[in-house]
Design a protein around this motif. Structure first.
Motif, PDB file in Angstrom:
ATOM      1  N   THR A   1      -3.489  -3.014   4.741  1.00  0.00           N
ATOM      2  CA  THR A   1      -2.508  -2.059   4.245  1.00  0.00           C
ATOM      3  C   THR A   1      -3.276  -0.868   3.671  1.00  0.00           C
ATOM      4  O   THR A   1      -4.289  -1.034   2.990  1.00  0.00           O
ATOM      5  N   GLN A   2      -2.783   0.337   3.963  1.00  0.00           N
ATOM      6  CA  GLN A   2      -3.482   1.547   3.566  1.00  0.00           C
ATOM      7  C   GLN A   2      -3.154   1.922   2.134  1.00  0.00           C
ATOM      8  O   GLN A   2      -1.977   1.971   1.745  1.00  0.00           O
ATOM      9  N   VAL A   3      -4.187   2.191   1.365  1.00  0.00           N
ATOM     10  CA  VAL A   3      -4.037   2.724   0.011  1.00  0.00           C
ATOM     11  C   VAL A   3      -4.698   4.090  -0.013  1.00  0.00           C
ATOM     12  O   VAL A   3      -5.869   4.226   0.339  1.00  0.00           O
ATOM     13  N   THR A   4      -3.937   5.088  -0.387  1.00  0.00           N
ATOM     14  CA  THR A   4      -4.459   6.443  -0.482  1.00  0.00           C
ATOM     15  C   THR A   4      -4.240   6.964  -1.889  1.00  0.00           C
ATOM     16  O   THR A   4      -3.098   7.029  -2.355  1.00  0.00           O
ATOM     17  N   VAL A   5      -5.329   7.297  -2.544  1.00  0.00           N
ATOM     18  CA  VAL A   5      -5.263   7.877  -3.884  1.00  0.00           C
ATOM     19  C   VAL A   5      -5.616   9.346  -3.746  1.00  0.00           C
ATOM     20  O   VAL A   5      -6.724   9.701  -3.347  1.00  0.00           O
ATOM     21  N   SER A   6      -4.649  10.181  -4.048  1.00  0.00           N
ATOM     22  CA  SER A   6      -4.847  11.618  -3.850  1.00  0.00           C
ATOM     23  C   SER A   6      -3.949  12.401  -4.781  1.00  0.00           C
ATOM     24  O   SER A   6      -2.830  11.977  -5.085  1.00  0.00           O
ATOM     25  N   SER A   7      -4.451  13.537  -5.223  1.00  0.00           N
ATOM     26  CA  SER A   7      -3.642  14.408  -6.057  1.00  0.00           C
ATOM     27  C   SER A   7      -2.924  15.446  -5.197  1.00  0.00           C
ATOM     28  O   SER A   7      -2.168  16.265  -5.714  1.00  0.00           O
TER      29      SER A   7
ATOM     30  N   LEU B   1      -5.912   3.911 -10.834  1.00  0.00           N
ATOM     31  CA  LEU B   1      -6.527   4.123  -9.527  1.00  0.00           C
ATOM     32  C   LEU B   1      -7.310   5.421  -9.487  1.00  0.00           C
ATOM     33  O   LEU B   1      -6.947   6.417 -10.119  1.00  0.00           O
ATOM     34  N   ARG B   2      -8.399   5.387  -8.722  1.00  0.00           N
ATOM     35  CA  ARG B   2      -9.294   6.539  -8.577  1.00  0.00           C
ATOM     36  C   ARG B   2      -9.323   6.975  -7.112  1.00  0.00           C
ATOM     37  O   ARG B   2      -8.958   6.207  -6.214  1.00  0.00           O
ATOM     38  N   LEU B   3      -9.796   8.169  -6.894  1.00  0.00           N
ATOM     39  CA  LEU B   3      -9.899   8.682  -5.523  1.00  0.00           C
ATOM     40  C   LEU B   3     -10.715   7.732  -4.650  1.00  0.00           C
ATOM     41  O   LEU B   3     -10.381   7.516  -3.470  1.00  0.00           O
ATOM     42  N   GLU B   4     -11.778   7.160  -5.230  1.00  0.00           N
ATOM     43  CA  GLU B   4     -12.667   6.307  -4.455  1.00  0.00           C
ATOM     44  C   GLU B   4     -12.079   4.932  -4.149  1.00  0.00           C
ATOM     45  O   GLU B   4     -12.711   4.132  -3.452  1.00  0.00           O
ATOM     46  N   ASP B   5     -10.882   4.654  -4.644  1.00  0.00           N
ATOM     47  CA  ASP B   5     -10.215   3.397  -4.284  1.00  0.00           C
ATOM     48  C   ASP B   5      -9.485   3.510  -2.951  1.00  0.00           C
ATOM     49  O   ASP B   5      -8.952   2.516  -2.448  1.00  0.00           O
ATOM     50  N   THR B   6      -9.454   4.686  -2.396  1.00  0.00           N
ATOM     51  CA  THR B   6      -8.794   4.895  -1.107  1.00  0.00           C
ATOM     52  C   THR B   6      -9.445   4.051  -0.021  1.00  0.00           C
ATOM     53  O   THR B   6     -10.669   3.956   0.053  1.00  0.00           O
ATOM     54  N   GLY B   7      -8.616   3.460   0.816  1.00  0.00           N
ATOM     55  CA  GLY B   7      -9.132   2.672   1.919  1.00  0.00           C
ATOM     56  C   GLY B   7      -8.066   1.743   2.467  1.00  0.00           C
ATOM     57  O   GLY B   7      -6.937   1.702   1.963  1.00  0.00           O
ATOM     58  N   VAL B   8      -8.423   1.004   3.489  1.00  0.00           N
ATOM     59  CA  VAL B   8      -7.544  -0.035   4.012  1.00  0.00           C
ATOM     60  C   VAL B   8      -7.923  -1.337   3.313  1.00  0.00           C
ATOM     61  O   VAL B   8      -9.093  -1.723   3.300  1.00  0.00           O
TER      62      VAL B   8
ATOM     63  N   GLY C   1       0.820  -1.200   0.000  1.00  0.00           N
ATOM     64  CA  GLY C   1       0.000   0.000   0.000  1.00  0.00           C
ATOM     65  C   GLY C   1       0.854   1.251   0.000  1.00  0.00           C
ATOM     66  O   GLY C   1       2.079   1.202   0.134  1.00  0.00           O
ATOM     67  N   GLY C   2       0.201   2.388  -0.177  1.00  0.00           N
ATOM     68  CA  GLY C   2       0.916   3.650  -0.173  1.00  0.00           C
ATOM     69  C   GLY C   2       0.080   4.765  -0.729  1.00  0.00           C
ATOM     70  O   GLY C   2      -1.135   4.627  -0.899  1.00  0.00           O
ATOM     71  N   LEU C   3       0.753   5.877  -1.018  1.00  0.00           N
ATOM     72  CA  LEU C   3       0.110   7.054  -1.575  1.00  0.00           C
ATOM     73  C   LEU C   3       0.394   7.120  -3.066  1.00  0.00           C
ATOM     74  O   LEU C   3       1.558   7.006  -3.488  1.00  0.00           O
ATOM     75  N   VAL C   4      -0.651   7.288  -3.840  1.00  0.00           N
ATOM     76  CA  VAL C   4      -0.492   7.320  -5.291  1.00  0.00           C
ATOM     77  C   VAL C   4      -1.455   8.344  -5.873  1.00  0.00           C
ATOM     78  O   VAL C   4      -2.525   8.604  -5.303  1.00  0.00           O
ATOM     79  N   GLN C   5      -1.077   8.941  -6.982  1.00  0.00           N
ATOM     80  CA  GLN C   5      -1.946   9.904  -7.637  1.00  0.00           C
ATOM     81  C   GLN C   5      -3.020   9.195  -8.453  1.00  0.00           C
ATOM     82  O   GLN C   5      -2.827   8.033  -8.871  1.00  0.00           O
ATOM     83  N   PRO C   6      -4.125   9.853  -8.694  1.00  0.00           N
ATOM     84  CA  PRO C   6      -5.152   9.251  -9.565  1.00  0.00           C
ATOM     85  C   PRO C   6      -4.550   8.865 -10.909  1.00  0.00           C
ATOM     86  O   PRO C   6      -3.733   9.601 -11.473  1.00  0.00           O
ATOM     87  N   GLY C   7      -4.943   7.685 -11.372  1.00  0.00           N
ATOM     88  CA  GLY C   7      -4.396   7.162 -12.611  1.00  0.00           C
ATOM     89  C   GLY C   7      -3.175   6.293 -12.423  1.00  0.00           C
ATOM     90  O   GLY C   7      -2.737   5.622 -13.367  1.00  0.00           O
ATOM     91  N   GLY C   8      -2.621   6.293 -11.223  1.00  0.00           N
ATOM     92  CA  GLY C   8      -1.431   5.511 -10.941  1.00  0.00           C
ATOM     93  C   GLY C   8      -1.742   4.057 -10.637  1.00  0.00           C
ATOM     94  O   GLY C   8      -2.901   3.611 -10.728  1.00  0.00           O
TER      95      GLY C   8
END
Length: 131
Positions: free
Chosen positions: A125-131, A87-94, A9-16
């Protein structure tokens, strides 16, 4: 020690993209159906994708991830993967993985059982999709 451990998991931008891993220790995954679930704030736990035991290999994807996520298993490594693309913003979550010897992929992914209903489950594992 018998356990499932998620990673990737981790931090990724939309589309990543991200690839999550679910590694088992203390038991072999061959005979278990494996599911990936996610829990986002304010939402119910969702079955994202599930894969049957090695003898079957069938898969299930939630409509929200079809065409973007791919589940696979490498029994030699005792690991199941979730490749997440576009990936989209709404994919964020654990994201959690679980293993169960008695579930079909349809039931495992579509019925929101508590994780402790399954034979084994990980800590997430945390997944955060954010710009």
């Amino acid at each position: 020690q018998v356990q499932l451990v998620e990673s990737g998991g981790g931090l990724v931008q939309p589309g990543g993209s991200l690839r999550l891993s679910c590694a088992a220790s203390g038991f072999t995954l061959d005979y278990y159906a494996i599911g990936w679930f996610r829990l986002a704030p304010g939402k119910e736990r969702e079955g994202v994708s599930c894969i049957s035991s090695s003898s079957d290999g069938g898969t299930y994807y939630a409509d929200s991830v079809k065409g973007r996520f791919t589940i696979s298993r490498d029994d030699a490594k005792n690991t199941v993967y979730l490749q997440m693309d576009r990936l989209r913003l709404e994919d964020t979550g654990v994201y959690y993985c679980a293993a169960d010897a008695g579930s079909t992929v349809q039931a495992m992914c579509s019925i929101p059982w508590p994780l402790d209903k399954y034979d084994y489950w990980g800590q997430g594992t945390q997944v955060t999709v954010s710009s």
